[in-house]
Design an enzyme around this catalytic site. Sequence first.
Site, PDB file in Angstrom:
ATOM      1  N   ASP A   1       0.843  -1.102  -0.099  1.00 50.60           N
ATOM      2  CA  ASP A   1       0.046  -0.043   0.152  1.00 50.60           C
ATOM      3  C   ASP A   1       0.930   0.984  -0.115  1.00 50.60           C
ATOM      4  O   ASP A   1       1.692   1.505   1.058  1.00 50.60           O
ATOM      5  CB  ASP A   1      -0.958   0.044   1.240  1.00 50.60           C
ATOM      6  N   LEU A   2       0.872   2.063  -1.038  1.00 45.60           N
ATOM      7  CA  LEU A   2       1.781   3.143  -1.155  1.00 45.60           C
ATOM      8  C   LEU A   2       1.364   4.207  -0.117  1.00 45.60           C
ATOM      9  O   LEU A   2       0.144   4.419   0.143  1.00 45.60           O
ATOM     10  CB  LEU A   2       1.715   3.653  -2.758  1.00 45.60           C
TER      11      LEU A   2
ATOM     12  N   ASP B   1      -3.649   2.100  -5.443  1.00 41.32           N
ATOM     13  CA  ASP B   1      -2.044   1.957  -4.603  1.00 41.32           C
ATOM     14  C   ASP B   1      -2.046   0.738  -3.798  1.00 41.32           C
ATOM     15  O   ASP B   1      -1.288   0.854  -2.898  1.00 41.32           O
ATOM     16  CB  ASP B   1      -2.258   3.393  -3.901  1.00 41.32           C
ATOM     17  N   GLU B   2      -2.632  -0.314  -4.122  1.00 38.73           N
ATOM     18  CA  GLU B   2      -2.572  -1.296  -3.592  1.00 38.73           C
ATOM     19  C   GLU B   2      -2.283  -2.670  -4.383  1.00 38.73           C
ATOM     20  O   GLU B   2      -3.122  -2.941  -5.457  1.00 38.73           O
ATOM     21  CB  GLU B   2      -3.642  -1.815  -2.415  1.00 38.73           C
TER      22      GLU B   2
ATOM     23  N   TYR C   1      -1.608  10.011  -4.121  1.00 38.42           N
ATOM     24  CA  TYR C   1      -1.904  10.922  -4.873  1.00 38.42           C
ATOM     25  C   TYR C   1      -0.880  12.037  -4.648  1.00 38.42           C
ATOM     26  O   TYR C   1      -0.223  12.662  -5.527  1.00 38.42           O
ATOM     27  CB  TYR C   1      -3.221  11.667  -5.011  1.00 38.42           C
TER      28      TYR C   1
ATOM     29  N   ARG D   1      -0.416  15.823   7.527  1.00 34.20           N
ATOM     30  CA  ARG D   1      -1.091  15.115   8.600  1.00 34.20           C
ATOM     31  C   ARG D   1      -0.623  15.225   9.905  1.00 34.20           C
ATOM     32  O   ARG D   1      -1.412  15.220  10.951  1.00 34.20           O
ATOM     33  CB  ARG D   1      -0.862  13.523   8.178  1.00 34.20           C
TER      34      ARG D   1
HETATM   35  N1  LIG Z   1     -12.359   6.975  -0.771  1.00 34.24           N
HETATM   36  C1  LIG Z   1     -11.087   7.223  -1.780  1.00 34.24           C
HETATM   37  C2  LIG Z   1     -10.056   6.398  -0.872  1.00 34.24           C
HETATM   38  C3  LIG Z   1      -8.962   6.623  -1.797  1.00 34.24           C
HETATM   39  N2  LIG Z   1      -8.776   7.560  -2.838  1.00 34.24           N
HETATM   40  C4  LIG Z   1      -7.559   7.573  -3.554  1.00 34.24           C
HETATM   41  C5  LIG Z   1      -6.561   8.805  -2.983  1.00 34.24           C
HETATM   42  C6  LIG Z   1      -5.562   8.076  -2.097  1.00 34.24           C
HETATM   43  O1  LIG Z   1      -4.352   8.735  -2.474  1.00 34.24           O
HETATM   44  C7  LIG Z   1      -5.355   6.739  -2.876  1.00 34.24           C
HETATM   45  C8  LIG Z   1      -4.944   5.608  -2.003  1.00 34.24           C
HETATM   46  O2  LIG Z   1      -5.802   5.509  -0.869  1.00 34.24           O
HETATM   47  P1  LIG Z   1      -5.280   5.016   0.568  1.00 34.24           P
HETATM   48  O3  LIG Z   1      -6.362   4.881   1.441  1.00 34.24           O
HETATM   49  O4  LIG Z   1      -4.424   4.019   0.669  1.00 34.24           O
HETATM   50  O5  LIG Z   1      -4.855   6.441   1.076  1.00 34.24           O
HETATM   51  P2  LIG Z   1      -3.195   7.280   0.822  1.00 34.24           P
HETATM   52  O6  LIG Z   1      -2.542   6.233   0.156  1.00 34.24           O
HETATM   53  O7  LIG Z   1      -3.528   8.594   0.197  1.00 34.24           O
HETATM   54  O8  LIG Z   1      -2.608   7.421   2.264  1.00 34.24           O
HETATM   55  P3  LIG Z   1      -1.902   6.136   3.114  1.00 34.24           P
HETATM   56  O9  LIG Z   1      -0.608   6.771   3.206  1.00 34.24           O
HETATM   57  O10 LIG Z   1      -3.028   6.264   4.455  1.00 34.24           O
HETATM   58  O11 LIG Z   1      -2.111   5.077   2.484  1.00 34.24           O
HETATM   59  O12 LIG Z   1      -6.665   6.516  -3.348  1.00 34.24           O
HETATM   60  C9  LIG Z   1      -9.838   8.198  -3.188  1.00 34.24           C
HETATM   61  O13 LIG Z   1      -9.919   8.707  -4.259  1.00 34.24           O
HETATM   62  N3  LIG Z   1     -11.199   8.035  -2.730  1.00 34.24           N
HETATM   63 MN   LIG Z   2      -2.024   4.106   0.474  1.00 33.12          MN
HETATM   64 MN   LIG Z   3      -4.459   2.214  -0.090  1.00 32.11          MN
END
Ligand SMILES: Nc1ccn([C@H]2C[C@H](O)[C@@H](COP(=O)(O)OP(=O)(O)OP(=O)(O)O)O2)c(=O)n1
Ligand SMILES: [Mn+2]
Ligand SMILES: [Mn+2]
Length: 710
Positions: free
Chosen positions: A53-54, A145-146, A58, A90
Amino acid sequence: MEKSEDQTDEDETEWESSFADPVPFEASGAVSGQNLSKTPTVAPTSRVILHFDLDCFYAQVEMIRNPALREVPLGIQQKYIVVTCNYVARQMGVTKLMSVVNAKEKCPQLVLVKGEDLTHYREMSYKVTDLLMSYCPLVERLGFDENFMDITGMIEKRLAETSDCDFSFKGHVYGHVSAGVKASDHPRLALGSHIAAELREAIQCKLGLTGCAGIATNKLLAKLVSGTFKPNQQTSLLPENIGDIVGCLNSLRKVPGVGHQTAKKLQALGLATVKDLQHFPVNNLVKEFGGPTAQRLKSLVLGVDDSPVTPTGAPQSLSDEDSFKKMSSMKEVLEKIQELLRSLVDRMQKDGRQPQTLRLTIRRYTATNKWFNRESRQAPIPNHIAQKIASGCKDDAVAQLGPLAMKLFHKMVDGSTSFHLTLINVCFSNLQSRAAASSGKASITSFFTHSNATQALSTQRQEPSSHSTNLQLSACSTITQPASQKTFTTKDPFYSDLSLYGFSRKQSPLVAVEGSPHQKIACSTVTHDGTDTTVTEQLLSNVDPEVFKLLPKEIQMELLSSPSTDYATLVSPPELINVPHTTESKCTESLKDVDHFNVVHKEGEQLECSEKESSHRMAETSSSSGNNVFQEEILVQSSDCAFPGNVDPKVFSELPLDIQQELISEWKQKKPVFKSPSSRKPAKGMMSKDRKAVAKNRQANSLLKYFKPG
DNA sequence: CTGGGGCCCT
DNA sequence: AGGGCCC
Ligand SMILES: Nc1ccn([C@H]2C[C@H](O)[C@@H](COP(=O)(O)OP(=O)(O)OP(=O)(O)O)O2)c(=O)n1
Ligand SMILES: [Mn+2]
Ligand SMILES: [Mn+2]
């Protein structure tokens, strides 16, 4: 990403007490029982599953595009929400999915970058998947991202090759101080942690992205454990701690597969926590959810999940949408639809397949409950239009799709009365390869009336059938190459042998390209000259040669190219040159580069990913479970998950990568083969029966498709 | 002041 | 065509 309501994180307060009450034994019996019934021709073994999981995905992409953003609090804005934000933001209280107003309130200095256009994120997303697939084809995407990976085969091979068990886990071990864990007690998971570390390192080196990984015995647990230490860290889960990680999910909504509606139903039954559900009689659950779903829910909360890692392949649909406060005139509607279509046709063209179905979705304004009223209509796309899409007559295609979309629109909205829309979505689906499309409406399979040959022929492959522009654009995986050294940065004994994995000459390991950032390097596509007659007769022995001759040339090529497809990878980083200047991100090609079989081990340097061995979230404190409802899944063979029959995962992993991908594709009735968003998957549109059967046999379908099979 | 994607099942 | 799930 979790919805904001789920974001309160109280895991730490709960997990130690999760063992207080034993839960009924019956619940964990399903998996092993099923597998015990199988002929034990393959050594029973648990899987090793990775989940990646990145970090703040974005935001990371935007920080790569503009490194100056790394040092400021950054939010990615879609309309009125901050969909994600970097870790600087954050720290200042900004959360994912926070409204812009709220975020600015929390952090007035917050820098916002628009993120409605997902193009860059999508492209980077596939680069990650492609990179992982180049090591092992068993990769399943989840969102952008997964990725899940089943590395059981790699592990078995490594285990057979080395007797050195004197090593430790890479990264964290859930519920332990990692240095104190004997890897020899869990050699397969420990090896998995080393592979995960190297893959994360590769992702950082080649793509400039950081992320987390989880190492466990199934997808559910790998996903749950990957988020334990956040950002840019990894965590392994030992079988003895399965109860801990599952038990600390006090909100059922945190269980992947339990969504809003399911959680509401459960709550109506008085069930709020995982433990509640663990102790709830399955019979009472059946009434509300039905037998299979009830059992799956019970399994999930026990940490049991034998759903396979299903290679994702090419996307099943491409869509483009826009939301707005108000749209109420036909002129606006038409223009918006055309705008969406232009973008979609563009993407479709790069994909190389032809959409057979067009769907239009709208959302009407309503004062309350703005987000659950979508209506859609869909229609077949006439063949002459579909061909214009793939053949690159973009304006032409849009001009013809526009009226079709408007017809769908008028099935929902009476243009003579007033309307108020807040969203329009256009979607291409039922995507077919050019070969299939050009051979008529039916798939290639229809050419072979009594074909048992279809399996061997991999008729459903979706890659472009000729070396067209499409092939070049889509078949090339673009990977960035940091100009840094290729020095080996560890003396980890396992790394050297890892170079044996995922390597295949034809597959063309990631090609290093140095040079102008925006330089597109052409693919040196190795053609499969499969028109040779003898080859034809060998490969297509079950095919009527008369029928074969009648096929269009491209289709003949398709049929002939399957088992020995050659393709070259290509490399070029459009905007990716800004590999993080972090000195610790050295790139090793150990797993990939054939020319580097003789790996240089450089003493003294560590391959550490700046994992702070911080002891937050209590996950490092050891707790041993007395009772154990959470039995490790034993006897779960990879053959139950990704392979048909009793294919030895180890043997499988030793096959050349391209062959592995071919086999997987055949088993799945899909053809990933080429590494790019295009050409990954065959249109299973009309093959839904086959696909369903496969999914059913693999227990990959049904409610909790995400995790628990039936 | 709640995006813009995807997936599969019914 | 809609519903539920995932990110
Ligand atoms: N309801 C959502 C959930 C996620 N995303 C998009 C934005 C995120 O950047 C990406 C990945 O989701 P993550 O839940 O993994 O969140 P992040 O990668 O941004 O943060 P983290 O470091 O907590 O994984 O998918 C989105 O558009 N709408
Ligand atoms: Mn992520
Ligand atoms: Mn994710």
